[in-house]
Every structure is written in C-alpha cells, then in structure tokens.
Design a protein around this motif. Structure first.
Motif, PDB file in Angstrom:
ATOM      1  N   ASN A 201       0.821  -1.216   0.000  1.00 37.00           N
ATOM      2  CA  ASN A 201       0.000   0.000   0.000  1.00 37.00           C
ATOM      3  C   ASN A 201       0.850   1.259   0.000  1.00 37.00           C
ATOM      4  N   THR A 202       0.244   2.339  -0.431  1.00 38.25           N
ATOM      5  CA  THR A 202       0.792   3.686  -0.271  1.00 38.25           C
ATOM      6  C   THR A 202      -0.247   4.501   0.492  1.00 38.25           C
ATOM      7  N   PRO A 203       0.138   5.644   1.056  1.00 36.36           N
ATOM      8  CA  PRO A 203      -0.867   6.484   1.722  1.00 36.36           C
ATOM      9  C   PRO A 203      -2.019   6.860   0.798  1.00 36.36           C
ATOM     10  N   LEU A 204      -1.731   7.151  -0.474  1.00 37.02           N
ATOM     11  CA  LEU A 204      -2.792   7.517  -1.416  1.00 37.02           C
ATOM     12  C   LEU A 204      -3.681   6.327  -1.732  1.00 37.02           C
ATOM     13  N   LYS A 205      -3.074   5.167  -1.961  1.00 40.47           N
ATOM     14  CA  LYS A 205      -3.875   3.983  -2.293  1.00 40.47           C
ATOM     15  C   LYS A 205      -4.812   3.609  -1.151  1.00 40.47           C
ATOM     16  N   GLU A 206      -4.331   3.756   0.089  1.00 45.05           N
ATOM     17  CA  GLU A 206      -5.101   3.342   1.250  1.00 45.05           C
ATOM     18  C   GLU A 206      -6.094   4.413   1.711  1.00 45.05           C
ATOM     19  N   ALA A 207      -5.843   5.662   1.354  1.00 41.96           N
ATOM     20  CA  ALA A 207      -6.702   6.758   1.810  1.00 41.96           C
ATOM     21  C   ALA A 207      -8.106   6.637   1.214  1.00 41.96           C
ATOM     22  N   LYS A 208      -9.085   7.132   1.953  1.00 43.18           N
ATOM     23  CA  LYS A 208     -10.461   7.209   1.459  1.00 43.18           C
ATOM     24  C   LYS A 208     -10.610   8.519   0.696  1.00 43.18           C
ATOM     25  N   THR A 209     -10.703   8.404  -0.637  1.00 42.29           N
ATOM     26  CA  THR A 209     -10.733   9.596  -1.498  1.00 42.29           C
ATOM     27  C   THR A 209     -11.890   9.505  -2.492  1.00 42.29           C
ATOM     28  N   PRO A 210     -13.132   9.531  -2.016  1.00 41.56           N
ATOM     29  CA  PRO A 210     -14.262   9.385  -2.941  1.00 41.56           C
ATOM     30  C   PRO A 210     -14.333  10.483  -3.987  1.00 41.56           C
ATOM     31  N   THR A 211     -13.929  11.691  -3.643  1.00 42.35           N
ATOM     32  CA  THR A 211     -13.998  12.790  -4.618  1.00 42.35           C
ATOM     33  C   THR A 211     -12.975  12.600  -5.718  1.00 42.35           C
ATOM     34  N   MET A 212     -11.723  12.328  -5.344  1.00 45.31           N
ATOM     35  CA  MET A 212     -10.691  12.126  -6.362  1.00 45.31           C
ATOM     36  C   MET A 212     -10.982  10.898  -7.202  1.00 45.31           C
ATOM     37  N   ASP A 213     -11.529   9.852  -6.595  1.00 43.75           N
ATOM     38  CA  ASP A 213     -11.887   8.663  -7.366  1.00 43.75           C
ATOM     39  C   ASP A 213     -12.991   8.984  -8.377  1.00 43.75           C
ATOM     40  N   ARG A 214     -13.966   9.789  -7.957  1.00 42.90           N
ATOM     41  CA  ARG A 214     -15.042  10.175  -8.888  1.00 42.90           C
ATOM     42  C   ARG A 214     -14.480  10.987 -10.049  1.00 42.90           C
ATOM     43  N   LEU A 215     -13.558  11.904  -9.749  1.00 43.03           N
ATOM     44  CA  LEU A 215     -12.972  12.724 -10.805  1.00 43.03           C
ATOM     45  C   LEU A 215     -12.125  11.876 -11.747  1.00 43.03           C
ATOM     46  N   ALA A 216     -11.438  10.865 -11.196  1.00 46.78           N
ATOM     47  CA  ALA A 216     -10.683   9.945 -12.052  1.00 46.78           C
ATOM     48  C   ALA A 216     -11.621   9.218 -13.011  1.00 46.78           C
ATOM     49  N   LYS A 217     -12.776   8.803 -12.503  1.00 46.31           N
ATOM     50  CA  LYS A 217     -13.751   8.092 -13.325  1.00 46.31           C
ATOM     51  C   LYS A 217     -14.347   8.998 -14.394  1.00 46.31           C
ATOM     52  N   GLU A 218     -14.495  10.284 -14.088  1.00 45.16           N
ATOM     53  CA  GLU A 218     -15.112  11.227 -15.024  1.00 45.16           C
ATOM     54  C   GLU A 218     -14.088  11.903 -15.942  1.00 45.16           C
ATOM     55  N   GLY A 219     -12.790  11.648 -15.694  1.00 47.56           N
ATOM     56  CA  GLY A 219     -11.762  12.337 -16.464  1.00 47.56           C
ATOM     57  C   GLY A 219     -10.865  11.389 -17.229  1.00 47.56           C
ATOM     58  N   ILE A 220      -9.735  11.923 -17.644  1.00 48.85           N
ATOM     59  CA  ILE A 220      -8.706  11.127 -18.307  1.00 48.85           C
ATOM     60  C   ILE A 220      -7.487  11.120 -17.392  1.00 48.85           C
ATOM     61  N   ASN A 221      -6.819   9.974 -17.306  1.00 50.01           N
ATOM     62  CA  ASN A 221      -5.784   9.762 -16.302  1.00 50.01           C
ATOM     63  C   ASN A 221      -4.452   9.381 -16.937  1.00 50.01           C
ATOM     64  N   GLY A 222      -3.416   9.451 -16.117  1.00 48.16           N
ATOM     65  CA  GLY A 222      -2.096   9.053 -16.587  1.00 48.16           C
ATOM     66  C   GLY A 222      -1.071   9.181 -15.488  1.00 48.16           C
ATOM     67  N   LEU A 223       0.174   8.896 -15.854  1.00 43.77           N
ATOM     68  CA  LEU A 223       1.318   9.104 -14.980  1.00 43.77           C
ATOM     69  C   LEU A 223       2.106  10.307 -15.455  1.00 43.77           C
ATOM     70  N   MET A 224       2.787  10.963 -14.521  1.00 45.56           N
ATOM     71  CA  MET A 224       3.555  12.150 -14.881  1.00 45.56           C
ATOM     72  C   MET A 224       4.841  12.209 -14.068  1.00 45.56           C
ATOM     73  N   ASN A 225       5.929  12.555 -14.737  1.00 40.70           N
ATOM     74  CA  ASN A 225       7.144  13.020 -14.069  1.00 40.70           C
ATOM     75  C   ASN A 225       7.237  14.519 -14.313  1.00 40.70           C
ATOM     76  N   SER A 226       7.291  15.281 -13.247  1.00 45.83           N
ATOM     77  CA  SER A 226       7.203  16.728 -13.410  1.00 45.83           C
ATOM     78  C   SER A 226       8.361  17.298 -14.214  1.00 45.83           C
ATOM     79  N   VAL A 227       9.577  16.812 -13.983  1.00 43.93           N
ATOM     80  CA  VAL A 227      10.724  17.330 -14.739  1.00 43.93           C
ATOM     81  C   VAL A 227      11.136  16.342 -15.826  1.00 43.93           C
ATOM     82  N   ASP A 228      11.451  15.115 -15.446  1.00 41.04           N
ATOM     83  CA  ASP A 228      11.784  14.100 -16.449  1.00 41.04           C
ATOM     84  C   ASP A 228      11.873  12.748 -15.758  1.00 41.04           C
ATOM     85  N   ILE A 229      11.835  11.701 -16.545  1.00 44.46           N
ATOM     86  CA  ILE A 229      11.917  10.350 -16.008  1.00 44.46           C
ATOM     87  C   ILE A 229      13.286  10.154 -15.362  1.00 44.46           C
ATOM     88  N   GLY A 230      13.274   9.652 -14.136  1.00 46.24           N
ATOM     89  CA  GLY A 230      14.519   9.396 -13.429  1.00 46.24           C
ATOM     90  C   GLY A 230      15.129  10.602 -12.749  1.00 46.24           C
TER      91      GLY A 230
END
Length: 406
Positions: A20-49
């Motif tokens: 688990n991670t804190p985010l995975k284990e947290a109760k986040t019904p709002t963010m989960d709803r927005l994920a379901k209603e939006g488009i998702n992905g992974l991001m590296n803010s500056v660059d990979i690595g």
C-alpha cells in the motif's frame, strides 16, 4: 473556459510491506469520482529518473523549462518573502545558525529560533565593495539574502556544511571569472561581519544566558541569479493566480507574475486550513482565467516518515476538493490534479517515482480508470507524460493553442 492545476505536494509514494501507499489506502471518494469522469495518466514533473525539487517541478508544471529558467532556489525564496527581485540580482536562502568562536556549527537552525526581526535589521542594508546587501527573515530561523550591484555571479559555492560539528565552509568561485571571485569574496566578508554583529547582540546574549542556541551567524545556500522569465499572462494570454501556504511556491508565482492570494490559516503543513483554501479557490476560479494551487501537508508527512499523517492529509484534501466541486461546472473549468514529486515514507525525501494525474473537464476522452492512485493511473488515456506537457494540453483544450504549420 478556466483552468486549474491543483498540486498535492509530495503526493506519490512507494509501496510498504503490505503493498500500500498512503494515497492507495486513503479514502478519497472525490478524487476517485474525478478519475472516473476524467482522463488519467502518470507524470514526471521534470523528467523520467529525475528527482525534482518543488521549485523545478512547479516551473515545469507552469510550462517553464527548468533547464532554461532555473538558476537556483535563492531567487524564488527571496521573491516569496517579499523582496523586490530584479534580473541580475544574486539571491540565497539562509539559515540563522549557531557557531562557536572557531566557526564550528553547533546548531544549523539556532535552536529553531522563532523571532529574528531584531537580528534582520543588523544585516539588511550592509554594503561591501559597492554591493548592497538586501536581507529579510522569513519566519523562524529562515531568511533570504540578495546581492545587488555590478559585476556579480552566481557561480559560487555554499557556506552551509549541512552538518553540526563541521566548520562553516569558505565560499569559493566555481569558475575563473572575476565576477565569481568578487562575489565569493563579498560573501565571505559578509559572513564574518554578520558574526561580529550578531554574536554579542542583546538577543543572543539573553539566549546564551538561558542556555539556548544563539543565532550568531547566517549560512547562505541555494545561490542563483534572478532569471529573466516571460510573465505568465504574456506567455499564455491568461490572467492567473496562485494559492499556496509556503514562501517558495509564492515566490515562483510572483516570479512569473501570478497574483498570490493570501489565505488565512494556510500554513503549508498538516494543520493548514483546507476549508479556507477551498473557499479561496472557488472565488479565484470566478475571478481569474487560471489558478495554481499547492497543498503542502502530505510532503511534510513524507519527509517526517509519518505514513498515517500523510494518509490523513490526503483525506483532508479530498474533503477540500468535494467542497470545490460542488461549485464548479465541467463545461466551464478544466481541472488537473497531480503532485509535484513523490516523497516516499521510506526515503523521507523527494524521489523520481512518477505521479498519478487526472485531467477533468469538457470534451476529455474519458478512460476506464475509476480510482486515483499510483497503481491505477498507468491504465489511463494520457499514458505517461512530463510536467511541461500540461499547459500545452490545457491551452489546446481551451481553444487557445496556436497551430503548428499550415
């Protein structure tokens, strides 16, 4: 259309022994709803690595390539505490610290001194070899320092040895230019002058008598020359604002000419007033074309290694977002939710682990992701992007991107 980039500072993490991670284990019904209603992905803010700092990460999220626009943390700290930074100034972040008569560091934070306003007055306005010293305390042991004058350079080393029991470092030029040599000499002179002024000041005499660490020196680090940065509105044609609780993020916002909205109780820690931030964001969306939001508490918990606190902060942020999304319309606002970097509990520092990202709003290609966490985001339609991609994506969705080619 309006746009919001909502940054949960230090959001990402690595799995614990239970997966688990804190985010995975947290109760986040709002963010989960927005994920379901939006488009998702992974991001590296500056660059990979690349392990990003909060400064380089936020520059990238705003569409400013840190490889071009980042010279060091000092200028952003100086801007954030209210100094009038100008291109060509050389700026540092500083600690008030404690040293003995041999300049051996006894405490890097001067016993976490709370009030340095009297000490600030002894430093601000000093002139050395025609260069003006501009100095401002920024709460507790922290401060910002700027040099203003001719023939300066940021190609110099730090004074901070980073550990107690070591001697304050001599600042040295990092290249052969006369500007770097001059700047290093000025800083070494300044540190000695400051010690002479502070060590016997009544504030420190009293602290010594009470058995407290004296704030008798400053340790400059994070040097950078104030860069020439294109203002946000000139770059994008959007009138923008920033809501943040920390001086660094406010400083970045000011450097790119975003209006900084001060929020009562926004402290940048786990006890920040999330309700007031939500109200400020709702109002800002009505008043501005673009809003950058930084919520810091999860990052602080990550640095401290507090798993449960990080999870609780993420849950508080979810409640904050619930309040916001009661007041906004997906046909009027594009909303990005992500982090600036991961701060894994096991590392207690920033890492290069990619971050989950949601893009919510009109006409996005909704994917099959229905939960917001590090594990699920890779299944989303955005795939894996960089921070520098976010503003161009938003500009295109808002109908403001210029065509490339005929």
């Amino acid at each position: 259309m309006k746009a919001v980039i909502f940054v949960i500072d230090g959001l990402g993490d690595r799995p614990n022994s239970e997966g688990n991670t804190p985010l995975k284990e947290a109760k986040t019904p709002t963010m989960d709803r927005l994920a379901k209603e939006g488009i998702n992905g992974l991001m590296n803010s500056v660059d990979i690595g690349i392990r990003p700092g909060s400064d380089t990460a936020h520059l990238a999220l705003l569409g400013y390539d840190p490889k071009i626009n980042y010279t060091g943390r000092g200028p952003f700290e100086a801007s954030g505490v209210g100094l009038d930074v100008k291109p060509g100034d050389v700026a540092f972040r500083c600690n008030f610290s404690t040293v003995d008569e041999n300049f051996i560091v006894q405490d890097r934070r001067a016993g976490r001194i709370e009030d340095t306003s009297e000490l600030e007055k002894l430093i601000d306005g000093i002139e050395i070899d025609g260069v003006k010293i501009i100095f401002k305390e920024s709460g507790g042991y922290r401060a910002a320092l700027m040099l203003r004058g001719e023939g300066l350079s940021d190609k110099i080393s730090d004074a901070d040895p980073k550990k107690i029991g070591l001697k304050v470092k001599e600042i040295k030029p990092l290249d052969e230019t006369p500007e770097a040599k001059k700047t290093a000499e000025i800083m070494n002179k300044l540190i000695k002058i400051v010690y002479d002024k502070l060590d016997k000041h009544p504030v420190n005499v009293e602290r010594k008598e009470k058995g407290l660490f004296a704030a008798n020196i400053i340790l400059p680090r994070g040097v950078g020359e104030v860069p020439h940065i294109v203002p946000f509105e000139e770059k994008y044609g959007l009138r923008g604002a920033c809501i943040a609780g920390t001086g660094l993020i406010k400083g970045i916002a000011k450097m790119v000419n975003l209006d900084v909205i001060e929020v009562e109780g926004a402290t940048g820690d786990a006890f920040s007033n999330f309700d007031n931030k939500a109200k400020a964001l709702i109002k800002a969306i009505n008043d501005y074309d673009f809003v950058l939001v930084n919520v810091k508490g999860a990052d602080e918990a990550g640095h401290d290694g507090h798993y449960d606190v990080k999870k609780e902060v993420i849950e508080k942020i979810d409640v904050m977002l619930e309040q916001v999304f009661k007041e906004i319309d997906r046909n009027e606002v594009y909303f990005v939710i992500t982090g600036d970097h991961s701060t894994p509990i096991e590392e207690k520092d920033h890492s290069a682990d990619p971050l989950p990202l949601i893009l919510w709003g009109k006409s996005v290609r909704v994917d099959e992701v229905d939960k917001f966490d590090e594990y699920t985001a890779h299944k989303g339609g955005l795939c894996w992007i960089k921070g520098l991609h976010i503003m161009p994506i938003l500009m295109d969705l808002m109908g403001l991107a210029k065509k490339y080619g005929a």
